[in-house]
Write a protein that holds these residues in place. Structure first.
Motif, PDB file in Angstrom:
ATOM      1  N   ARG A  22       0.805  -1.230   0.000  1.00 48.76           N
ATOM      2  CA  ARG A  22       0.000   0.000   0.000  1.00 48.76           C
ATOM      3  C   ARG A  22       0.831   1.269   0.000  1.00 48.76           C
ATOM      4  O   ARG A  22       0.392   2.294  -0.517  1.00 48.76           O
ATOM      5  CB  ARG A  22      -0.925   0.011   1.220  1.00 48.76           C
ATOM      6  CG  ARG A  22      -1.793  -1.220   1.239  1.00 48.76           C
ATOM      7  CD  ARG A  22      -3.057  -1.009   1.995  1.00 48.76           C
ATOM      8  NE  ARG A  22      -3.773  -2.288   2.135  1.00 48.76           N
ATOM      9  CZ  ARG A  22      -5.015  -2.392   2.540  1.00 48.76           C
ATOM     10  NH1 ARG A  22      -5.685  -1.302   2.855  1.00 48.76           N
ATOM     11  NH2 ARG A  22      -5.600  -3.561   2.635  1.00 48.76           N
ATOM     12  N   GLU A  39      15.941   3.406   9.480  1.00 48.78           N
ATOM     13  CA  GLU A  39      14.844   4.357   9.526  1.00 48.78           C
ATOM     14  C   GLU A  39      14.269   4.568   8.133  1.00 48.78           C
ATOM     15  O   GLU A  39      14.997   4.498   7.155  1.00 48.78           O
ATOM     16  CB  GLU A  39      15.331   5.694  10.074  1.00 48.78           C
ATOM     17  CG  GLU A  39      15.905   5.585  11.469  1.00 48.78           C
ATOM     18  CD  GLU A  39      16.603   6.857  11.888  1.00 48.78           C
ATOM     19  OE1 GLU A  39      16.649   7.809  11.090  1.00 48.78           O
ATOM     20  OE2 GLU A  39      17.102   6.895  13.022  1.00 48.78           O
ATOM     21  N   PRO A  40      12.967   4.835   8.042  1.00 51.98           N
ATOM     22  CA  PRO A  40      12.379   5.093   6.732  1.00 51.98           C
ATOM     23  C   PRO A  40      12.839   6.426   6.170  1.00 51.98           C
ATOM     24  O   PRO A  40      13.267   7.299   6.919  1.00 51.98           O
ATOM     25  CB  PRO A  40      10.881   5.127   7.020  1.00 51.98           C
ATOM     26  CG  PRO A  40      10.781   5.527   8.446  1.00 51.98           C
ATOM     27  CD  PRO A  40      11.974   4.948   9.125  1.00 51.98           C
ATOM     28  N   LEU A  42      12.055  10.094   4.355  1.00 51.54           N
ATOM     29  CA  LEU A  42      10.993  11.052   4.672  1.00 51.54           C
ATOM     30  C   LEU A  42       9.745  10.767   3.852  1.00 51.54           C
ATOM     31  O   LEU A  42       8.625  10.820   4.353  1.00 51.54           O
ATOM     32  CB  LEU A  42      11.482  12.482   4.421  1.00 51.54           C
ATOM     33  CG  LEU A  42      10.487  13.590   4.722  1.00 51.54           C
ATOM     34  CD1 LEU A  42      10.007  13.521   6.146  1.00 51.54           C
ATOM     35  CD2 LEU A  42      11.090  14.958   4.427  1.00 51.54           C
ATOM     36  N   GLY A  43       9.948  10.426   2.587  1.00 51.51           N
ATOM     37  CA  GLY A  43       8.815  10.131   1.718  1.00 51.51           C
ATOM     38  C   GLY A  43       8.004   8.947   2.224  1.00 51.51           C
ATOM     39  O   GLY A  43       6.769   9.005   2.269  1.00 51.51           O
ATOM     40  N   ALA A  45       7.968   7.722   5.304  1.00 51.75           N
ATOM     41  CA  ALA A  45       7.365   8.107   6.584  1.00 51.75           C
ATOM     42  C   ALA A  45       6.087   8.909   6.341  1.00 51.75           C
ATOM     43  O   ALA A  45       5.075   8.705   7.008  1.00 51.75           O
ATOM     44  CB  ALA A  45       8.350   8.921   7.413  1.00 51.75           C
ATOM     45  N   TRP A  46       6.149   9.781   5.373  1.00 48.78           N
ATOM     46  CA  TRP A  46       4.997  10.610   5.032  1.00 48.78           C
ATOM     47  C   TRP A  46       3.825   9.750   4.555  1.00 48.78           C
ATOM     48  O   TRP A  46       2.688   9.933   4.975  1.00 48.78           O
ATOM     49  CB  TRP A  46       5.403  11.604   3.942  1.00 48.78           C
ATOM     50  CG  TRP A  46       4.499  12.791   3.808  1.00 48.78           C
ATOM     51  CD1 TRP A  46       4.601  13.982   4.461  1.00 48.78           C
ATOM     52  CD2 TRP A  46       3.367  12.899   2.950  1.00 48.78           C
ATOM     53  NE1 TRP A  46       3.603  14.813   4.065  1.00 48.78           N
ATOM     54  CE2 TRP A  46       2.819  14.190   3.137  1.00 48.78           C
ATOM     55  CE3 TRP A  46       2.746  12.043   2.044  1.00 48.78           C
ATOM     56  CZ2 TRP A  46       1.694  14.630   2.458  1.00 48.78           C
ATOM     57  CZ3 TRP A  46       1.621  12.478   1.369  1.00 48.78           C
ATOM     58  CH2 TRP A  46       1.098  13.763   1.577  1.00 48.78           C
ATOM     59  N   ARG A  47       4.116   8.772   3.688  1.00 51.62           N
ATOM     60  CA  ARG A  47       3.064   7.896   3.170  1.00 51.62           C
ATOM     61  C   ARG A  47       2.466   7.030   4.276  1.00 51.62           C
ATOM     62  O   ARG A  47       1.251   6.833   4.328  1.00 51.62           O
ATOM     63  CB  ARG A  47       3.635   7.003   2.065  1.00 51.62           C
ATOM     64  CG  ARG A  47       3.642   7.656   0.700  1.00 51.62           C
ATOM     65  CD  ARG A  47       4.331   6.792  -0.323  1.00 51.62           C
ATOM     66  NE  ARG A  47       5.768   7.065  -0.402  1.00 51.62           N
ATOM     67  CZ  ARG A  47       6.681   6.150  -0.680  1.00 51.62           C
ATOM     68  NH1 ARG A  47       6.336   4.911  -0.894  1.00 51.62           N
ATOM     69  NH2 ARG A  47       7.952   6.490  -0.741  1.00 51.62           N
ATOM     70  N   ALA A  49       2.431   7.725   7.536  1.00 52.97           N
ATOM     71  CA  ALA A  49       1.667   8.602   8.423  1.00 52.97           C
ATOM     72  C   ALA A  49       0.310   8.921   7.817  1.00 52.97           C
ATOM     73  O   ALA A  49      -0.728   8.847   8.480  1.00 52.97           O
ATOM     74  CB  ALA A  49       2.442   9.884   8.680  1.00 52.97           C
ATOM     75  N   ARG A  50       0.326   9.219   6.534  1.00 51.77           N
ATOM     76  CA  ARG A  50      -0.904   9.559   5.850  1.00 51.77           C
ATOM     77  C   ARG A  50      -1.851   8.369   5.803  1.00 51.77           C
ATOM     78  O   ARG A  50      -3.062   8.499   5.965  1.00 51.77           O
ATOM     79  CB  ARG A  50      -0.585  10.017   4.427  1.00 51.77           C
ATOM     80  CG  ARG A  50      -1.785  10.553   3.690  1.00 51.77           C
ATOM     81  CD  ARG A  50      -1.380  11.173   2.368  1.00 51.77           C
ATOM     82  NE  ARG A  50      -2.532  11.767   1.705  1.00 51.77           N
ATOM     83  CZ  ARG A  50      -3.419  11.072   1.001  1.00 51.77           C
ATOM     84  NH1 ARG A  50      -3.291   9.779   0.878  1.00 51.77           N
ATOM     85  NH2 ARG A  50      -4.456  11.676   0.422  1.00 51.77           N
ATOM     86  N   HIS A  54      -2.188   9.743  10.947  1.00 52.13           N
ATOM     87  CA  HIS A  54      -1.540  10.354  12.101  1.00 52.13           C
ATOM     88  C   HIS A  54      -0.399  11.240  11.615  1.00 52.13           C
ATOM     89  O   HIS A  54       0.172  10.991  10.562  1.00 52.13           O
ATOM     90  CB  HIS A  54      -0.955   9.282  13.028  1.00 52.13           C
ATOM     91  CG  HIS A  54      -1.980   8.507  13.790  1.00 52.13           C
ATOM     92  ND1 HIS A  54      -3.278   8.395  13.383  1.00 52.13           N
ATOM     93  CD2 HIS A  54      -1.902   7.772  14.928  1.00 52.13           C
ATOM     94  CE1 HIS A  54      -3.952   7.641  14.244  1.00 52.13           C
ATOM     95  NE2 HIS A  54      -3.132   7.250  15.189  1.00 52.13           N
ATOM     96  N   PRO A  55      -0.033  12.262  12.393  1.00 52.97           N
ATOM     97  CA  PRO A  55       1.173  13.035  12.044  1.00 52.97           C
ATOM     98  C   PRO A  55       2.430  12.189  12.190  1.00 52.97           C
ATOM     99  O   PRO A  55       2.466  11.251  12.996  1.00 52.97           O
ATOM    100  CB  PRO A  55       1.171  14.181  13.048  1.00 52.97           C
ATOM    101  CG  PRO A  55       0.235  13.766  14.134  1.00 52.97           C
ATOM    102  CD  PRO A  55      -0.744  12.842  13.532  1.00 52.97           C
ATOM    103  N   ILE A  56       3.436  12.524  11.394  1.00 56.41           N
ATOM    104  CA  ILE A  56       4.683  11.759  11.394  1.00 56.41           C
ATOM    105  C   ILE A  56       5.282  11.663  12.794  1.00 56.41           C
ATOM    106  O   ILE A  56       5.701  10.586  13.227  1.00 56.41           O
ATOM    107  CB  ILE A  56       5.700  12.403  10.424  1.00 56.41           C
ATOM    108  CG1 ILE A  56       5.193  12.286   8.975  1.00 56.41           C
ATOM    109  CG2 ILE A  56       7.067  11.740  10.549  1.00 56.41           C
ATOM    110  CD1 ILE A  56       6.116  12.907   7.943  1.00 56.41           C
ATOM    111  N   GLU A  57       5.310  12.785  13.490  1.00 56.17           N
ATOM    112  CA  GLU A  57       5.923  12.816  14.829  1.00 56.17           C
ATOM    113  C   GLU A  57       5.251  11.863  15.812  1.00 56.17           C
ATOM    114  O   GLU A  57       5.848  11.460  16.794  1.00 56.17           O
ATOM    115  CB  GLU A  57       5.878  14.235  15.407  1.00 56.17           C
ATOM    116  CG  GLU A  57       6.916  15.175  14.818  1.00 56.17           C
ATOM    117  CD  GLU A  57       6.361  15.966  13.651  1.00 56.17           C
ATOM    118  OE1 GLU A  57       5.337  15.542  13.084  1.00 56.17           O
ATOM    119  OE2 GLU A  57       6.944  17.007  13.307  1.00 56.17           O
ATOM    120  N   PHE A  60       6.779   8.220  14.488  1.00 53.01           N
ATOM    121  CA  PHE A  60       8.222   8.067  14.637  1.00 53.01           C
ATOM    122  C   PHE A  60       8.748   9.086  15.639  1.00 53.01           C
ATOM    123  O   PHE A  60       8.613  10.283  15.436  1.00 53.01           O
ATOM    124  CB  PHE A  60       8.918   8.222  13.289  1.00 53.01           C
ATOM    125  CG  PHE A  60       8.408   7.266  12.251  1.00 53.01           C
ATOM    126  CD1 PHE A  60       8.816   5.942  12.251  1.00 53.01           C
ATOM    127  CD2 PHE A  60       7.499   7.674  11.291  1.00 53.01           C
ATOM    128  CE1 PHE A  60       8.336   5.049  11.306  1.00 53.01           C
ATOM    129  CE2 PHE A  60       7.016   6.791  10.333  1.00 53.01           C
ATOM    130  CZ  PHE A  60       7.435   5.473  10.343  1.00 53.01           C
TER     131      PHE A  60
END
Lengths: 71, 71
Positions: A22, A39-40, A42-43, A45-47, A49-50, A54-57, A60
């Motif tokens: 997904r 660690e993932p 940023l891209g 992590a963004w996907r 979170a979305r 939830h927000p990324i913070e 992670f």
DNA sequence: CCTGAAAGTCAGGTTTGCTTGACTTCTGTC
DNA sequence: GACAGAAGTCAAGCAAACCTGACTTTCAGG
């Protein structure tokens, strides 16, 4: 860095392979992130979170890695 | 991906070298991110967001890169 | 006990984040 | 116009974030 990824994935009843599909990465990548191998990006992590809404913070957490950042 | 990094840095009256020093990367890294050469790692994004007091999603925006993510 | 799905792990390879060092271009100030 | 500081750019190199493919371990159900 600690993540709530494993928890969130379980809550949504998804397998590692499912989640990977997904958000566009391999199941091994999801596994490596959950087991702390790396660690993932940023891209990714963004996907993630979305996808979980939830927000990324909130997924992670780096707050235990505070070095020399003079406030 | 588009970022508001350049804007935020200017608002705080910082040079690229300054900012790099504060978040622990080289000035070239900051420059490359601002000019779109590459994306920051999650750790660096986290430090930048924290330094400016904004959530990551508010600084780095991926919402124009929505591919096949069936909701 | 068996089986199968899920999770975990490893080797080898590619791409990207980031480094240092050096050089050029832009902007202002004297 | 000269000079300085900031921004931008390039090459070479290393480490981390991915990939594929294959193998082992865990564990719930029949």
């Amino acid at each position: 860095m600690k993540s709530r990824l494993k928890l969130l994935r379980a809550e949504h009843g998804l397998t590692q392979a499912d989640l990977g599909e997904r958000v566009g990465v391999s199941r091994q990548a999801i596994n490596a992130i959950e087991t702390g191998k790396f660690e993932p990006s940023l891209g990714l992590a963004w996907r993630l979170a979305r996808h979980f809404g939830h927000p990324i913070e909130q997924i992670f957490d780096f707050s235990d890695e505070l070095e020399g950042e003079q406030p």
